[in-house]
Design a protein around this motif. Structure first.
Motif, PDB file in Angstrom:
ATOM      1  N   SER A 279      18.539 111.284  55.541  1.00 47.56           N
ATOM      2  CA  SER A 279      18.695 109.943  56.265  1.00 47.56           C
ATOM      3  C   SER A 279      18.308 109.899  57.657  1.00 47.56           C
ATOM      4  CB  SER A 279      20.046 109.017  56.161  1.00 47.56           C
ATOM      5  OG  SER A 279      20.940 109.900  56.487  1.00 47.56           O
ATOM      6  N   THR A 280      18.758 110.842  58.477  1.00 49.55           N
ATOM      7  CA  THR A 280      18.650 111.286  59.756  1.00 49.55           C
ATOM      8  C   THR A 280      17.142 111.621  60.166  1.00 49.55           C
ATOM      9  OG1 THR A 280      20.628 112.327  60.274  1.00 49.55           O
ATOM     10  CG2 THR A 280      18.898 112.797  61.750  1.00 49.55           C
ATOM     11  N   ILE A 281      16.273 112.328  59.287  1.00 56.07           N
ATOM     12  CA  ILE A 281      15.089 112.804  59.168  1.00 56.07           C
ATOM     13  C   ILE A 281      14.132 111.443  59.076  1.00 56.07           C
ATOM     14  CG2 ILE A 281      13.233 113.952  58.028  1.00 56.07           C
ATOM     15  CD1 ILE A 281      14.983 116.180  57.707  1.00 56.07           C
ATOM     16  N   LEU A 282      14.716 110.576  57.976  1.00 57.35           N
ATOM     17  CA  LEU A 282      13.977 109.413  57.791  1.00 57.35           C
ATOM     18  C   LEU A 282      14.050 108.377  59.049  1.00 57.35           C
ATOM     19  CD1 LEU A 282      12.342 107.262  56.157  1.00 57.35           C
ATOM     20  CD2 LEU A 282      14.485 106.580  54.953  1.00 57.35           C
ATOM     21  N   ALA A 283      15.195 108.209  59.459  1.00 57.13           N
ATOM     22  CA  ALA A 283      15.235 107.337  60.884  1.00 57.13           C
ATOM     23  C   ALA A 283      14.244 107.943  61.877  1.00 57.13           C
ATOM     24  CB  ALA A 283      16.509 107.436  61.319  1.00 57.13           C
ATOM     25  N   ALA A 284      14.181 109.217  62.088  1.00 56.60           N
ATOM     26  CA  ALA A 284      13.244 109.741  63.065  1.00 56.60           C
ATOM     27  C   ALA A 284      11.750 109.316  62.737  1.00 56.60           C
ATOM     28  CB  ALA A 284      13.609 111.277  63.253  1.00 56.60           C
ATOM     29  N   GLY A 285      11.574 109.703  61.476  1.00 49.79           N
ATOM     30  CA  GLY A 285      10.084 109.371  60.983  1.00 49.79           C
ATOM     31  C   GLY A 285       9.663 108.077  61.060  1.00 49.79           C
ATOM     32  N   ILE A 286      10.629 107.101  60.986  1.00 50.08           N
ATOM     33  CA  ILE A 286      10.370 105.450  60.982  1.00 50.08           C
ATOM     34  C   ILE A 286      10.088 105.263  62.734  1.00 50.08           C
ATOM     35  CG2 ILE A 286      11.134 103.410  60.983  1.00 50.08           C
ATOM     36  CD1 ILE A 286      12.546 104.203  58.347  1.00 50.08           C
ATOM     37  N   LYS A 287      10.921 105.721  63.390  1.00 49.38           N
ATOM     38  CA  LYS A 287      10.778 105.465  64.979  1.00 49.38           C
ATOM     39  C   LYS A 287       9.454 106.390  65.377  1.00 49.38           C
ATOM     40  CE  LYS A 287      13.054 106.377  69.510  1.00 49.38           C
ATOM     41  NZ  LYS A 287      14.574 107.031  69.921  1.00 49.38           N
ATOM     42  N   ALA A 288       9.027 107.658  65.026  1.00 47.23           N
ATOM     43  CA  ALA A 288       8.091 108.054  65.470  1.00 47.23           C
ATOM     44  C   ALA A 288       6.625 107.327  65.030  1.00 47.23           C
ATOM     45  CB  ALA A 288       7.869 109.598  64.682  1.00 47.23           C
ATOM     46  N   THR A 289       6.640 106.979  63.645  1.00 46.56           N
ATOM     47  CA  THR A 289       5.570 106.194  63.189  1.00 46.56           C
ATOM     48  C   THR A 289       5.275 104.883  63.777  1.00 46.56           C
ATOM     49  OG1 THR A 289       5.654 107.162  61.191  1.00 46.56           O
ATOM     50  CG2 THR A 289       4.402 105.358  61.075  1.00 46.56           C
ATOM     51  N   ALA A 290       6.380 104.223  64.232  1.00 46.10           N
ATOM     52  CA  ALA A 290       6.328 102.876  64.846  1.00 46.10           C
ATOM     53  C   ALA A 290       5.628 103.266  66.295  1.00 46.10           C
ATOM     54  CB  ALA A 290       7.642 102.406  65.100  1.00 46.10           C
ATOM     55  N   SER A 291       6.011 104.387  66.939  1.00 44.91           N
ATOM     56  CA  SER A 291       5.532 104.698  68.305  1.00 44.91           C
ATOM     57  C   SER A 291       4.062 104.812  68.286  1.00 44.91           C
ATOM     58  CB  SER A 291       6.191 105.851  68.892  1.00 44.91           C
ATOM     59  OG  SER A 291       5.978 107.107  68.159  1.00 44.91           O
ATOM     60  N   MET A 292       3.528 105.127  67.256  1.00 48.64           N
ATOM     61  CA  MET A 292       2.024 105.613  67.063  1.00 48.64           C
ATOM     62  C   MET A 292       1.252 104.372  66.952  1.00 48.64           C
ATOM     63  SD  MET A 292       2.019 108.671  63.893  1.00 48.64           S
ATOM     64  CE  MET A 292       3.232 109.917  64.263  1.00 48.64           C
ATOM     65  N   HIS A 293       1.999 103.050  66.926  1.00 44.54           N
ATOM     66  CA  HIS A 293       1.015 101.761  66.971  1.00 44.54           C
ATOM     67  C   HIS A 293       1.576 100.737  67.590  1.00 44.54           C
ATOM     68  CE1 HIS A 293       2.456  99.831  62.965  1.00 44.54           C
ATOM     69  NE2 HIS A 293       3.352 100.848  63.030  1.00 44.54           N
ATOM     70  N   ASP A 294       2.815 100.777  68.009  1.00 41.76           N
ATOM     71  CA  ASP A 294       3.597  99.879  68.878  1.00 41.76           C
ATOM     72  C   ASP A 294       2.860  99.372  70.085  1.00 41.76           C
ATOM     73  OD1 ASP A 294       4.160 101.878  70.656  1.00 41.76           O
ATOM     74  OD2 ASP A 294       6.088 101.727  70.563  1.00 41.76           O
ATOM     75  N   PHE A 295       1.759 100.157  70.499  1.00 39.88           N
ATOM     76  CA  PHE A 295       0.986  99.664  71.787  1.00 39.88           C
ATOM     77  C   PHE A 295      -0.190  98.758  71.448  1.00 39.88           C
ATOM     78  CE2 PHE A 295      -0.444 103.692  70.249  1.00 39.88           C
ATOM     79  CZ  PHE A 295      -1.798 103.446  70.215  1.00 39.88           C
ATOM     80  N   CYS A 296      -0.497  98.729  70.332  1.00 40.87           N
ATOM     81  CA  CYS A 296      -1.825  97.923  69.623  1.00 40.87           C
ATOM     82  C   CYS A 296      -1.578  96.900  68.536  1.00 40.87           C
ATOM     83  CB  CYS A 296      -2.989  98.921  69.262  1.00 40.87           C
ATOM     84  SG  CYS A 296      -2.538 100.158  67.895  1.00 40.87           S
ATOM     85  N   CYS A 297      -0.025  97.176  67.941  1.00 42.43           N
ATOM     86  CA  CYS A 297       0.073  96.207  66.893  1.00 42.43           C
ATOM     87  C   CYS A 297       1.223  95.539  67.171  1.00 42.43           C
ATOM     88  CB  CYS A 297       0.189  97.053  65.438  1.00 42.43           C
ATOM     89  SG  CYS A 297      -1.289  97.908  64.905  1.00 42.43           S
ATOM     90  N   ASP A 298       1.429  94.292  66.474  1.00 45.29           N
ATOM     91  CA  ASP A 298       2.673  93.473  66.689  1.00 45.29           C
ATOM     92  C   ASP A 298       3.773  93.920  65.834  1.00 45.29           C
ATOM     93  OD1 ASP A 298       4.625  91.527  66.887  1.00 45.29           O
ATOM     94  OD2 ASP A 298       3.443  89.837  66.269  1.00 45.29           O
TER      95      ASP A 298
END
Length: 273
Positions: free
Chosen positions: A70-89
């Motif tokens: 669950s810790t790895i999943l939380a970190a993965g969700i956060k990391a993936t969000a950071s890959m497109h939060d600057f260009c996607c809503d």
């Protein structure tokens, strides 16, 4: 130890929104939640990009870290969000999302995590198969399925009902009393089903997206014991072939009412003995 896997898109001219990846000690499966063409998602990348990006991030995390799944999943969700939060809503209610199954073997144990409606089946020695699936999405969806089920699959009425269904489900995604999937909020990882079992109690593990598990849980053409035997004897490709035969035999969703007449299908079998 032996691992076999197969994956196939619902349609050859569309991307496969499932992801399956493995190392000698870990398997990750994600099933991206497809979005009807008439609904916006706020993301320019698409569901396949999301599931494949998060899936590969989780597999790397499971290889590099001894943290809980669950810790790895939380970190993965956060990391993936950071890959497109600057260009996607990412505040859009239709931001891409995916189910998650994570399975990791250590020296003595097998750790598992299931979030949303993909299925993990553990073939336990001297016992019935242990079937792990998060049913909250299905229970929520039962409130909205009737108009979709009443329309002939593939018809304009069915497609319109599917869009209305998906839009209604967005209001229940990742909230208490609704259902939980991987999307943009790392807190969803806390809602996953998790567990640990001694590896010497497990003969094999089957990991199935709902496009593959429908052979059992939707079509009822096999039980879980038979599905495990099919995977062992003939391989994941044959299980998917049987799913496709059933889908093609019912192209209008009359015998088996379903939102997706054809679905991306992914299956893996990890043998431990």
């Amino acid at each position: 130890m032996r691992l076999t896997l197969a994956t196939e898109p619902a349609y050859s001219n569309r991307p496969n929104e499932d992801f399956i990846g493995a190392t000698p000690d870990a398997v990750v499966l994600l099933d991206g939640a497809g979005t009807p063409a008439d609904l916006e998602s706020g993301c320019s990348h698409g569901v396949a990009w999301y599931s494949h990006t998060l899936g590969s991030t989780l597999l790397a995390g499971m290889t590099q870290s001894a943290d809980s799944l669950s810790t790895i999943l939380a970190a993965g969700i956060k990391a993936t969000a950071s890959m497109h939060d600057f260009c996607c809503d990412l505040s859009h209610p239709g931001s891409p999302s995916a189910t998650v199954v994570m399975l990791r073997r250590t020296a003595d144990t097998l750790d598992w995590l299931v979030l949303a409606d993909s299925v993990l089946v553990l073939d336990i020695l001297d016992a019935d198969p242990m079937v792990i699936c998060d049913e909250r999405e299905a229970l929520t969806g039962n409130r909205y399925r009737d108009p979709m089920n009443a329309a002939a699959g593939g018809s304009s009425e069915h497609l319109q009902a599917l869009s209305r269904y998906m839009e209604a489900m967005r209001a229940h995604r990742n909230i208490d009393g609704g259902f939980w999937v991987a999307s943009v909020d790392p807190l969803a990882a806390e809602q996953a089903l998790t567990g640990t079992i001694p590896v010497d109690r497990v003969r094999a593990a089957a990991i199935l997206s709902d496009g593959a598990s429908r052979l059992v849980d939707l079509f009822h053409l096999a039980n879980w014991r038979q599905a495990l035997d099919l995977l062992d004897d003939s391989g994941p490709e044959e299980l998917i072939t049987q799913v496709r035969k059933a889908e093609h035999s019912d192209p209008n969703g009359i015998r088996w009412q379903r939102g997706k007449i054809y679905d991306d299908a992914t299956a893996a079998l990890w043998m431990f003995r």
